[in-house]
Design an enzyme around this catalytic site. Structure first.
Site, short mmCIF file in Angstrom:
data_model
loop_
_atom_site.label_atom_id
_atom_site.label_comp_id
_atom_site.label_asym_id
_atom_site.label_seq_id
_atom_site.Cartn_x
_atom_site.Cartn_y
_atom_site.Cartn_z
N GLU A 50 21.60 -56.82 -76.08
CA GLU A 50 21.63 -58.29 -75.99
C GLU A 50 20.24 -58.90 -76.18
O GLU A 50 19.27 -58.50 -75.51
CB GLU A 50 22.19 -58.71 -74.63
CG GLU A 50 22.35 -60.22 -74.49
CD GLU A 50 23.09 -60.63 -73.23
OE1 GLU A 50 22.84 -61.73 -72.73
OE2 GLU A 50 23.93 -59.84 -72.75
N LYS A 101 25.95 -61.31 -63.38
CA LYS A 101 25.90 -60.60 -64.66
C LYS A 101 24.49 -60.68 -65.23
O LYS A 101 23.99 -59.71 -65.82
CB LYS A 101 26.93 -61.20 -65.63
CG LYS A 101 27.09 -60.44 -66.94
CD LYS A 101 26.18 -60.94 -68.04
CE LYS A 101 26.42 -60.18 -69.35
NZ LYS A 101 25.49 -60.61 -70.41
N ASP A 127 23.75 -43.45 -63.86
CA ASP A 127 25.14 -43.91 -63.98
C ASP A 127 25.21 -45.41 -63.74
O ASP A 127 25.29 -45.86 -62.60
CB ASP A 127 26.01 -43.16 -62.98
CG ASP A 127 27.50 -43.45 -63.14
OD1 ASP A 127 27.85 -44.42 -63.84
OD2 ASP A 127 28.31 -42.72 -62.55
N HIS A 163 17.61 -68.02 -76.28
CA HIS A 163 18.53 -66.93 -76.60
C HIS A 163 18.94 -66.97 -78.07
O HIS A 163 18.92 -65.94 -78.75
CB HIS A 163 19.78 -67.03 -75.72
CG HIS A 163 20.79 -65.97 -75.99
ND1 HIS A 163 20.66 -64.68 -75.53
CD2 HIS A 163 21.95 -66.00 -76.69
CE1 HIS A 163 21.70 -63.96 -75.92
NE2 HIS A 163 22.50 -64.74 -76.62
#
Length: 429
Positions: free
Chosen positions: A82, A269, A285, A383
């Protein structure tokens, strides 16, 4: 002296960045080979890691810069696809660096193994019996994995819980034993599972019930890591926004996430945007870390913000993040994957506790980066500017044309593939 402050790093080519990194870090021949290889994970190695291998699936590996945590500089590998995440985290790390850096802490590496018992004729008596047999059970678990005991870890304590004792369903009533295991610098899944499986027959005999599940819990709330930063408002000044305005906007944004699960999911998030790339880069993990983090965000019965932001008495912006952090620096992919070994070596990580502190610091930085953008110019400005290169490539641009098309997309404020294709066709004529 090693520093994470590398001005203009983003302007350099990939090869130039590698040379800068070589000057800062003494790579072994194996590490250098992994860094320069286009596909450092070979098919043969991958075939020994998982089943039915047909190839590998790499992610871009970038560097989080400017980080100073507990007085130590870190150049932090981040594996993520991203756009803007690495840039945002590095930008905030620079601000925090000028405010004295992040402070971070972590608890001992105590993980949890669970043993589920059903059908015990007397749940209360079974619970008492297991507690009375505490020393026997702990010793039995440690006998099953003596190597972790030799390293200073192993089973340390246990707890017994009764679930749904008043339930009329035979499937609802159960007793659960929690075995607390210090896994030292390993994530410890195999250690934990081996230990609980080894004592399951004894538990079954003592309770007169039947053991079904005996497995680790990824809700590692006994293995916590926390990070904190304190930022004077003048360091937050952005364009036409005063530092006080940015500070207050961040606090209001946090309060929104703290109260509203719909906002909290997106807010959190963004935190995991910083955490996951470091977890992935170091071969840990990330699914386990994600699951534990979101569970911890709902530990009070309400899903809310993982972070906390507030203004202190001096008017500084204070940020705090505490999360379960089930990561290790030995075993699993950290030992096998060449880029995981390189990433850990690059940061000079000496313990799993230190790695956990680094990870939550990046998560805190990334959260502030997102909130600062949201309360000033909006998330899309930065972004989408970074995303424009990916759009140009998707439209068929290559080589020097990528930057040309990306700049035109930004100038025309139309960062979409359709527009990029039009521009590519124009440049080809």
């Amino acid at each position: 002296m090693k520093t994470s402050r590398i001005p203009g790093f983003y302007k350099k080519s990939v090869s130039e960045r590698r040379e800068v990194l070589k000057d800062l870090h003494s790579f072994t021949e194996e590490e250098a080979a992994a860094l320069y290889a286009e596909a450092p994970l070979t098919g043969a190695t991958a075939d020994n890691m998982i089943e039915n291998v047909i190839g590998t699936h790499p992610l871009p590996l970038g560097l989080g810069l400017n980080f100073q945590i507990n007085g130590k500089d870190y150049i932090i590998p981040m594996a993520i696809e991203e756009a803007s995440v690495v840039a945002s985290a590095s930008h905030i790390a620079k601000i925090v660096r000028n405010a004295g850096g992040f402070t971070a802490e972590s608890t001992d590496r105590v993980m949890i193994g669970q043993i589920q018992v059903v059908g015990a004729p007397d749940l209360q008596k079974a619970k008492s019996t297991l507690l009375e047999a505490r020393d026997q059970l702990i010793q039995g678990a440690n006998d099953a994995y003596p190597s972790i005991v030799a390293r200073g870890g192993g089973a340390e304590d246990l707890e017994v819980r009764i679930l749904n004792e008043s339930s009329e369903s035979k499937y609802g009533q159960m007793l659960v034993l929690h075995l607390y295991i210090n896994t030292c610098d390993a994530m410890g899944a195999n250690i934990i599972n081996t230990m609980v499986e080894s004592i399951a027959p004894v538990v079954e005999d003592l309770t007169k019930g039947k053991v079904y599940l005996r497995i680790l819990s990824n809700y590692a709330d006994k293995s916590l890591a926390s990070a904190r930063c304190v930022i004077p408002p003048e360091l937050l000044e952005t364009g036409s926004y005063s530092g006080e305005e940015v500070r207050d906007g961040v606090v209001h944004a946090y309060e929104f996430a703290a109260m509203d699960p719909y906002r909290a999911v997106t807010h959190n998030k963004g935190i995991m945007n910083g955490i996951d790339p470091v977890v992935i880069a170091t071969g840990n993990d990330w699914r386990a870390v994600e699951a534990g983090a979101h569970a911890y965000a709902a530990r009070d019965g309400h899903y809310g913000s993982m972070t906390k932001w507030y203004a202190d008495e001096e008017g500084n912006l204070v940020g705090e993040l505490e999360l379960p952090m089930s990561v290790g620096i030995v075993g699993g992919a950290t030992r096998i994957h060449p880029m995981a070994k390189l990433s850990l070596g690059m940061m000079h990580i000496e313990s799993a506790r230190e790695l956990a502190q680094v990870i939550v610091s990046v998560g805190l930085a990334q959260n502030l980066g997102a909130l600062k953008a949201l309360v000033t110019d909006g998330i899309q400005k930065g972004h989408m500017a970074l995303h424009s290169r990916s759009v140009a490539i998707a439209a068929g641009a290559s080589g020097e044309m990528i930057d040309v098309i990306a700049e035109q997309l930004i100038e025309e404020k139309e960062i979409r593939v359709g527009k990029a294709k039009e521009l590519v066709e124009q440049h080809k004529k």
